[in-house]
Design a protein around this motif. Sequence first.
Motif, PDB file in Angstrom:
ATOM      1  N   PRO A  91     -24.597  23.575 -46.875  1.00  0.00           N
ATOM      2  CA  PRO A  91     -24.978  24.989 -46.705  1.00  0.00           C
ATOM      3  C   PRO A  91     -25.794  25.199 -45.426  1.00  0.00           C
ATOM      4  O   PRO A  91     -26.619  24.353 -45.053  1.00  0.00           O
ATOM      5  CB  PRO A  91     -25.825  25.273 -47.947  1.00  0.00           C
ATOM      6  CG  PRO A  91     -25.357  24.287 -48.958  1.00  0.00           C
ATOM      7  CD  PRO A  91     -25.029  23.042 -48.178  1.00  0.00           C
ATOM      8  N   PHE A  92     -25.550  26.328 -44.775  1.00  0.00           N
ATOM      9  CA  PHE A  92     -26.270  26.638 -43.543  1.00  0.00           C
ATOM     10  C   PHE A  92     -27.782  26.631 -43.761  1.00  0.00           C
ATOM     11  O   PHE A  92     -28.531  26.227 -42.877  1.00  0.00           O
ATOM     12  CB  PHE A  92     -25.822  27.984 -42.963  1.00  0.00           C
ATOM     13  CG  PHE A  92     -24.512  27.911 -42.242  1.00  0.00           C
ATOM     14  CD1 PHE A  92     -24.379  27.183 -41.072  1.00  0.00           C
ATOM     15  CD2 PHE A  92     -23.404  28.577 -42.736  1.00  0.00           C
ATOM     16  CE1 PHE A  92     -23.169  27.110 -40.405  1.00  0.00           C
ATOM     17  CE2 PHE A  92     -22.187  28.527 -42.067  1.00  0.00           C
ATOM     18  CZ  PHE A  92     -22.070  27.789 -40.897  1.00  0.00           C
ATOM     19  N   ALA A  93     -28.234  27.059 -44.925  1.00  0.00           N
ATOM     20  CA  ALA A  93     -29.670  27.073 -45.212  1.00  0.00           C
ATOM     21  C   ALA A  93     -30.253  25.661 -45.109  1.00  0.00           C
ATOM     22  O   ALA A  93     -31.349  25.476 -44.583  1.00  0.00           O
ATOM     23  CB  ALA A  93     -29.930  27.664 -46.589  1.00  0.00           C
ATOM     24  N   GLU A  94     -29.519  24.655 -45.589  1.00  0.00           N
ATOM     25  CA  GLU A  94     -29.976  23.264 -45.490  1.00  0.00           C
ATOM     26  C   GLU A  94     -29.945  22.756 -44.056  1.00  0.00           C
ATOM     27  O   GLU A  94     -30.654  21.812 -43.712  1.00  0.00           O
ATOM     28  CB  GLU A  94     -29.126  22.355 -46.376  1.00  0.00           C
ATOM     29  CG  GLU A  94     -29.373  22.536 -47.846  1.00  0.00           C
ATOM     30  CD  GLU A  94     -28.549  21.596 -48.703  1.00  0.00           C
ATOM     31  OE1 GLU A  94     -28.219  20.475 -48.248  1.00  0.00           O
ATOM     32  OE2 GLU A  94     -28.223  21.991 -49.840  1.00  0.00           O
ATOM     33  N   SER A 113     -16.823  40.430 -39.922  1.00  0.00           N
ATOM     34  CA  SER A 113     -17.636  41.429 -40.620  1.00  0.00           C
ATOM     35  C   SER A 113     -18.868  40.761 -41.212  1.00  0.00           C
ATOM     36  O   SER A 113     -18.852  39.577 -41.559  1.00  0.00           O
ATOM     37  CB  SER A 113     -16.833  42.114 -41.715  1.00  0.00           C
ATOM     38  OG  SER A 113     -16.679  41.253 -42.823  1.00  0.00           O
ATOM     39  N   GLU A 114     -19.928  41.531 -41.349  1.00  0.00           N
ATOM     40  CA  GLU A 114     -21.156  41.002 -41.949  1.00  0.00           C
ATOM     41  C   GLU A 114     -20.918  40.576 -43.397  1.00  0.00           C
ATOM     42  O   GLU A 114     -21.489  39.592 -43.862  1.00  0.00           O
ATOM     43  CB  GLU A 114     -22.280  42.021 -41.859  1.00  0.00           C
ATOM     44  CG  GLU A 114     -22.800  42.200 -40.453  1.00  0.00           C
ATOM     45  CD  GLU A 114     -23.977  43.156 -40.378  1.00  0.00           C
ATOM     46  OE1 GLU A 114     -24.802  43.160 -41.317  1.00  0.00           O
ATOM     47  OE2 GLU A 114     -24.056  43.887 -39.383  1.00  0.00           O
ATOM     48  N   ASP A 115     -20.084  41.312 -44.113  1.00  0.00           N
ATOM     49  CA  ASP A 115     -19.777  40.955 -45.499  1.00  0.00           C
ATOM     50  C   ASP A 115     -19.088  39.596 -45.569  1.00  0.00           C
ATOM     51  O   ASP A 115     -19.426  38.765 -46.409  1.00  0.00           O
ATOM     52  CB  ASP A 115     -18.881  42.009 -46.150  1.00  0.00           C
ATOM     53  CG  ASP A 115     -19.616  43.308 -46.402  1.00  0.00           C
ATOM     54  OD1 ASP A 115     -20.863  43.291 -46.467  1.00  0.00           O
ATOM     55  OD2 ASP A 115     -18.943  44.348 -46.529  1.00  0.00           O
ATOM     56  N   ALA A 116     -18.120  39.379 -44.689  1.00  0.00           N
ATOM     57  CA  ALA A 116     -17.407  38.100 -44.675  1.00  0.00           C
ATOM     58  C   ALA A 116     -18.354  36.965 -44.285  1.00  0.00           C
ATOM     59  O   ALA A 116     -18.277  35.869 -44.844  1.00  0.00           O
ATOM     60  CB  ALA A 116     -16.225  38.162 -43.721  1.00  0.00           C
ATOM     61  N   LEU A 117     -19.245  37.231 -43.335  1.00  0.00           N
ATOM     62  CA  LEU A 117     -20.209  36.216 -42.928  1.00  0.00           C
ATOM     63  C   LEU A 117     -21.110  35.809 -44.085  1.00  0.00           C
ATOM     64  O   LEU A 117     -21.481  34.641 -44.210  1.00  0.00           O
ATOM     65  CB  LEU A 117     -21.078  36.717 -41.774  1.00  0.00           C
ATOM     66  CG  LEU A 117     -20.466  36.631 -40.392  1.00  0.00           C
ATOM     67  CD1 LEU A 117     -21.394  37.280 -39.373  1.00  0.00           C
ATOM     68  CD2 LEU A 117     -20.185  35.195 -40.012  1.00  0.00           C
ATOM     69  N   GLY A 118     -21.459  36.760 -44.929  1.00  0.00           N
ATOM     70  CA  GLY A 118     -22.303  36.462 -46.079  1.00  0.00           C
ATOM     71  C   GLY A 118     -21.666  35.488 -47.044  1.00  0.00           C
ATOM     72  O   GLY A 118     -22.357  34.749 -47.745  1.00  0.00           O
ATOM     73  N   ALA A 136     -19.559  33.079 -46.036  1.00  0.00           N
ATOM     74  CA  ALA A 136     -19.336  31.819 -45.326  1.00  0.00           C
ATOM     75  C   ALA A 136     -20.636  31.020 -45.328  1.00  0.00           C
ATOM     76  O   ALA A 136     -21.385  31.015 -44.365  1.00  0.00           O
ATOM     77  CB  ALA A 136     -18.848  32.090 -43.908  1.00  0.00           C
ATOM     78  N   GLU A 137     -20.885  30.319 -46.419  1.00  0.00           N
ATOM     79  CA  GLU A 137     -22.162  29.639 -46.613  1.00  0.00           C
ATOM     80  C   GLU A 137     -22.216  28.239 -46.025  1.00  0.00           C
ATOM     81  O   GLU A 137     -23.285  27.630 -45.962  1.00  0.00           O
ATOM     82  CB  GLU A 137     -22.489  29.584 -48.097  1.00  0.00           C
ATOM     83  CG  GLU A 137     -22.668  30.959 -48.699  1.00  0.00           C
ATOM     84  CD  GLU A 137     -22.919  30.916 -50.189  1.00  0.00           C
ATOM     85  OE1 GLU A 137     -22.837  29.830 -50.796  1.00  0.00           O
ATOM     86  OE2 GLU A 137     -23.214  31.979 -50.745  1.00  0.00           O
ATOM     87  N   THR A 138     -21.063  27.710 -45.611  1.00  0.00           N
ATOM     88  CA  THR A 138     -21.012  26.367 -45.034  1.00  0.00           C
ATOM     89  C   THR A 138     -20.209  26.418 -43.733  1.00  0.00           C
ATOM     90  O   THR A 138     -19.434  27.363 -43.507  1.00  0.00           O
ATOM     91  CB  THR A 138     -20.328  25.365 -45.981  1.00  0.00           C
ATOM     92  OG1 THR A 138     -18.940  25.739 -46.121  1.00  0.00           O
ATOM     93  CG2 THR A 138     -21.005  25.306 -47.332  1.00  0.00           C
ATOM     94  N   PRO A 139     -20.349  25.408 -42.880  1.00  0.00           N
ATOM     95  CA  PRO A 139     -19.525  25.380 -41.673  1.00  0.00           C
ATOM     96  C   PRO A 139     -18.021  25.432 -41.962  1.00  0.00           C
ATOM     97  O   PRO A 139     -17.275  26.098 -41.250  1.00  0.00           O
ATOM     98  CB  PRO A 139     -19.931  24.061 -41.007  1.00  0.00           C
ATOM     99  CG  PRO A 139     -21.365  23.899 -41.402  1.00  0.00           C
ATOM    100  CD  PRO A 139     -21.388  24.372 -42.840  1.00  0.00           C
ATOM    101  N   ARG A 140     -17.570  24.764 -43.032  1.00  0.00           N
ATOM    102  CA  ARG A 140     -16.138  24.794 -43.361  1.00  0.00           C
ATOM    103  C   ARG A 140     -15.674  26.222 -43.648  1.00  0.00           C
ATOM    104  O   ARG A 140     -14.650  26.671 -43.137  1.00  0.00           O
ATOM    105  CB  ARG A 140     -15.827  23.910 -44.563  1.00  0.00           C
ATOM    106  CG  ARG A 140     -14.338  23.892 -44.919  1.00  0.00           C
ATOM    107  CD  ARG A 140     -14.045  23.091 -46.173  1.00  0.00           C
ATOM    108  NE  ARG A 140     -14.612  21.770 -46.203  1.00  0.00           N
ATOM    109  CZ  ARG A 140     -14.033  20.681 -45.667  1.00  0.00           C
ATOM    110  NH1 ARG A 140     -12.871  20.797 -45.056  1.00  0.00           N
ATOM    111  NH2 ARG A 140     -14.625  19.507 -45.762  1.00  0.00           N
TER     112      ARG A 140
END
Length: 87
Positions: free
Chosen positions: A35-38, A62-67, A69-73
């Motif tokens: 996860p990007f947070a990690e 879109s910002e919604d789609a980005l939300g 996408a929690e990991t690089p994959r």
Amino acid sequence: MTAPALTLTDLTRILRESAGEDESVNLDGDILDTPFAELGYDSLALLEAASRIEREVGIRLSEDALGDAETPRLFLNLVNEPITSTT
């Protein structure tokens, strides 16, 4: 002519350039499902990365789609979907 698919190397370069890098995280490792947070990146960092990708590749996210996408994959899948669907 379509843009080449964005790679993990491209994404890590963009993340480093736009938001820096947490010294405790190795972005050169196997991070596709981390996860990007990690990895030390919040939603603002991802928005900046998306803005750079839009300028470099011409793909608008879109910002919604980005939300979602929690990991690089997931992020790369989101970016590359329009590229691979046109080939």
